[in-house]
Design an enzyme around this catalytic site. Structure first.
Site, mmCIF file in Angstrom:
data_model
loop_
_atom_site.group_PDB
_atom_site.id
_atom_site.type_symbol
_atom_site.label_atom_id
_atom_site.label_comp_id
_atom_site.label_asym_id
_atom_site.label_seq_id
_atom_site.Cartn_x
_atom_site.Cartn_y
_atom_site.Cartn_z
ATOM 1 N N SER A 123 8.121 61.953 32.035
ATOM 2 C CA SER A 123 8.907 63.150 31.701
ATOM 3 C C SER A 123 9.836 62.922 30.519
ATOM 4 O O SER A 123 10.122 63.854 29.777
ATOM 5 C CB SER A 123 9.762 63.565 32.893
ATOM 6 O OG SER A 123 8.954 64.002 33.941
ATOM 7 N N HIS A 144 1.530 65.851 30.761
ATOM 8 C CA HIS A 144 2.728 66.007 31.602
ATOM 9 C C HIS A 144 2.605 67.222 32.518
ATOM 10 O O HIS A 144 2.482 68.354 32.061
ATOM 11 C CB HIS A 144 3.956 66.175 30.694
ATOM 12 C CG HIS A 144 5.240 66.292 31.447
ATOM 13 N ND1 HIS A 144 6.050 67.404 31.350
ATOM 14 C CD2 HIS A 144 5.855 65.454 32.307
ATOM 15 C CE1 HIS A 144 7.111 67.234 32.118
ATOM 16 N NE2 HIS A 144 7.026 66.071 32.712
ATOM 17 N N GLU A 156 1.384 69.792 29.820
ATOM 18 C CA GLU A 156 1.796 69.650 28.420
ATOM 19 C C GLU A 156 1.114 68.412 27.840
ATOM 20 O O GLU A 156 1.175 67.337 28.425
ATOM 21 C CB GLU A 156 3.316 69.544 28.340
ATOM 22 C CG GLU A 156 3.979 70.818 28.858
ATOM 23 C CD GLU A 156 5.494 70.788 28.763
ATOM 24 O OE1 GLU A 156 6.042 71.385 27.835
ATOM 25 O OE2 GLU A 156 6.125 70.158 29.634
ATOM 26 N N ASN A 195 11.029 71.542 29.099
ATOM 27 C CA ASN A 195 12.403 71.073 29.270
ATOM 28 C C ASN A 195 13.253 71.263 28.019
ATOM 29 O O ASN A 195 14.482 71.324 28.108
ATOM 30 C CB ASN A 195 12.428 69.620 29.749
ATOM 31 C CG ASN A 195 12.093 69.549 31.233
ATOM 32 O OD1 ASN A 195 12.310 70.515 31.969
ATOM 33 N ND2 ASN A 195 11.542 68.443 31.674
HETATM 34 P P1 NAD Z 1 7.732 58.339 42.577
HETATM 35 O O1 NAD Z 1 8.837 57.355 42.647
HETATM 36 O O2 NAD Z 1 7.634 59.426 43.580
HETATM 37 O O3 NAD Z 1 6.329 57.553 42.617
HETATM 38 C C1 NAD Z 1 6.070 56.387 41.866
HETATM 39 C C2 NAD Z 1 4.888 55.663 42.488
HETATM 40 O O4 NAD Z 1 4.497 54.595 41.630
HETATM 41 C C3 NAD Z 1 5.194 55.056 43.852
HETATM 42 O O5 NAD Z 1 4.139 55.375 44.744
HETATM 43 C C4 NAD Z 1 5.231 53.540 43.560
HETATM 44 O O6 NAD Z 1 4.803 52.740 44.661
HETATM 45 C C5 NAD Z 1 4.249 53.450 42.418
HETATM 46 N N1 NAD Z 1 4.406 52.255 41.580
HETATM 47 C C6 NAD Z 1 5.491 51.494 41.375
HETATM 48 N N2 NAD Z 1 5.202 50.502 40.503
HETATM 49 C C7 NAD Z 1 3.904 50.644 40.168
HETATM 50 C C8 NAD Z 1 3.025 49.927 39.336
HETATM 51 N N3 NAD Z 1 3.414 48.869 38.634
HETATM 52 N N4 NAD Z 1 1.738 50.354 39.236
HETATM 53 C C9 NAD Z 1 1.318 51.435 39.947
HETATM 54 N N5 NAD Z 1 2.120 52.152 40.755
HETATM 55 C C10 NAD Z 1 3.395 51.760 40.856
HETATM 56 O O7 NAD Z 1 7.784 58.940 41.094
HETATM 57 P P2 NAD Z 1 7.346 60.397 40.572
HETATM 58 O O8 NAD Z 1 8.451 61.344 40.761
HETATM 59 O O9 NAD Z 1 5.998 60.703 41.068
HETATM 60 O O10 NAD Z 1 7.294 60.112 38.995
HETATM 61 C C11 NAD Z 1 6.251 59.364 38.416
HETATM 62 C C12 NAD Z 1 6.135 59.717 36.962
HETATM 63 O O11 NAD Z 1 5.893 61.115 36.860
HETATM 64 C C13 NAD Z 1 7.378 59.424 36.127
HETATM 65 O O12 NAD Z 1 6.990 58.989 34.859
HETATM 66 C C14 NAD Z 1 8.069 60.777 36.051
HETATM 67 O O13 NAD Z 1 8.828 60.927 34.860
HETATM 68 C C15 NAD Z 1 6.882 61.697 36.015
HETATM 69 N N6 NAD Z 1 7.142 63.086 36.478
HETATM 70 C C16 NAD Z 1 7.834 63.330 37.634
HETATM 71 C C17 NAD Z 1 8.079 64.644 38.028
HETATM 72 C C18 NAD Z 1 8.817 64.973 39.309
HETATM 73 O O14 NAD Z 1 9.214 66.138 39.478
HETATM 74 N N7 NAD Z 1 9.003 64.039 40.233
HETATM 75 C C19 NAD Z 1 7.590 65.714 37.238
HETATM 76 C C20 NAD Z 1 6.843 65.428 36.080
HETATM 77 C C21 NAD Z 1 6.644 64.110 35.707
#
Ligand code: NAD
Length: 285
Positions: A123, A144, A156, A195
């Site tokens: 993000s 994204h 995106e 955003n």
């Molecule tokens: P999260 O913390 O819910 O999930 C992260 C996952 O990655 C976990 O299951 C963890 O075990 C795993 N992980 C940790 N280290 C790892 C590794 N080395 N290799 C593989 N997996 C690994 O996070 P999230 O909210 O899903 O966010 C993940 C990405 O998505 C981020 O880059 C975030 O910016 C992006 N994002 C999040 C949202 C949101 O609303 N949460 C929206 C858009 C984009």
């Protein structure tokens, strides 16, 4: 080289990774979900089962056992080499920590076939901060998604100066094929399109309320009636949850920190974190 995307591996099965994997499998692609260990994969299984219930109830075509079959069909792996050995596309959704992403792409670049395209769901990090760790900057870009991909279905797409236009187009087509509306960025921009628009709106709304100019309800009503939008900034903040904007504001400039303090003292410290806790700027039953 023609780019044919059929097999997709998703790295990280947290909030977004699980949704991306489910949506992609729901639209008929072969999907492997990778996470770091068995505990994380057990959690992933639980997320897929919950998503199956959501798709069954809310997504057209999700009934008659289809959503449950999709949850079953997603392959699970904690072996990175195996997970990516035949992937056409890897979508990375691991934690938002630059050094972790860079390390992961270094490993991935060495393990994945030459043809594999890599896409980050980050993000806030720009793909140019990661591209040199991929070993294939021409086959790397950002894709994204928004939280609740089945509902808020923008995708995106943002490359770097090195991204091959054919790779970019293939990912745009893939986004459409999984039911997203592709939003094409022509160059890198922190915050992408959504955003870049939303954050200033939310901050302006908070500045009006924190400055004592207008109540949150009045701000929202003005925005709704004045623009025809379905929700005002405080309704949106309640959906997002107040913790994420707080964490961003508290690291910002003096004005941002003033807003962070106002959010904390008036809402967060009282457990008013948004819809998830039953109350934020509004009360929810
Ligand atoms: P999260 O913390 O819910 O999930 C992260 C996952 O990655 C976990 O299951 C963890 O075990 C795993 N992980 C940790 N280290 C790892 C590794 N080395 N290799 C593989 N997996 C690994 O996070 P999230 O909210 O899903 O966010 C993940 C990405 O998505 C981020 O880059 C975030 O910016 C992006 N994002 C999040 C949202 C949101 O609303 N949460 C929206 C858009 C984009």
């Amino acid at each position: 080289m023609t780019i044919d995307i059929r097999k997709v591996t998703v790295l990280g099965t947290g909030v977004l990774g699980s949704q991306i994997a489910f949506q992609t499998a729901f639209r008929g692609f072969d999907v492997i979900a990778y996470d770091i260990d068995d505990d994380a994969l057990t959690a992933a299984k639980g997320r897929f089962d919950k998503l199956a219930a959501v798709y069954r109830d809310e997504v057209p075509g999700g009934g008659d056992g289809k959503a449950e079959r999709v949850a079953e069909a997603i392959g699970l792996s904690s072996d990175l080499a195996q997970a990516v050995s035949d992937a056409d596309l890897v979508i990375e959704a691991i934690p938002e920590v630059l050094s972790l992403k860079q390390e992961t792409y270094e490993k991935l670049g060495a393990l994945a076939p030459e043809r594999t395209v890599f896409a980050t769901n980050s993000s806030t990090l720009l793909p140019s901060a990661i591209k040199d760790f991929t070993g294939r900057p021409d086959r790397f870009l950002a894709l994204h998604f928004a939280n609740q991909v089945w509902h808020y279905n923008t995708a995106e797409i943002m490359g770097t100066a090195d991204t091959d236009p054919a790779v970019y187009q293939a990912v745009v087509d893939f986004a459409s094929a999984i039911g997203m509306v592709p939003i094409e960025l022509r160059k890198e921009k922190a915050g992408y399109v959504l955003n870049s628009l939303l954050v200033p709106l939310l901050n302006a709304g908070m500045a009006l309320a924190a400055g004592g100019y207008a109540e949150p309800e009045a701000v929202d009503k003005t925005w709704r009636i004045g623009t025809g939008a379905p929700a005002g900034p405080f309704q949106i903040l309640d959906v997002v949850g107040l913790t994420t904007p707080y964490n961003i504001l508290v690291n910002g400039d003096e004005n941002a920190q003033r807003l962070a303090k106002w959010l904390k003292e008036n809402y967060i410290d009282q457990g008013k974190l948004g819809i998830a806790t039953g109350e934020g700027f509004y009360k929810y039953s």
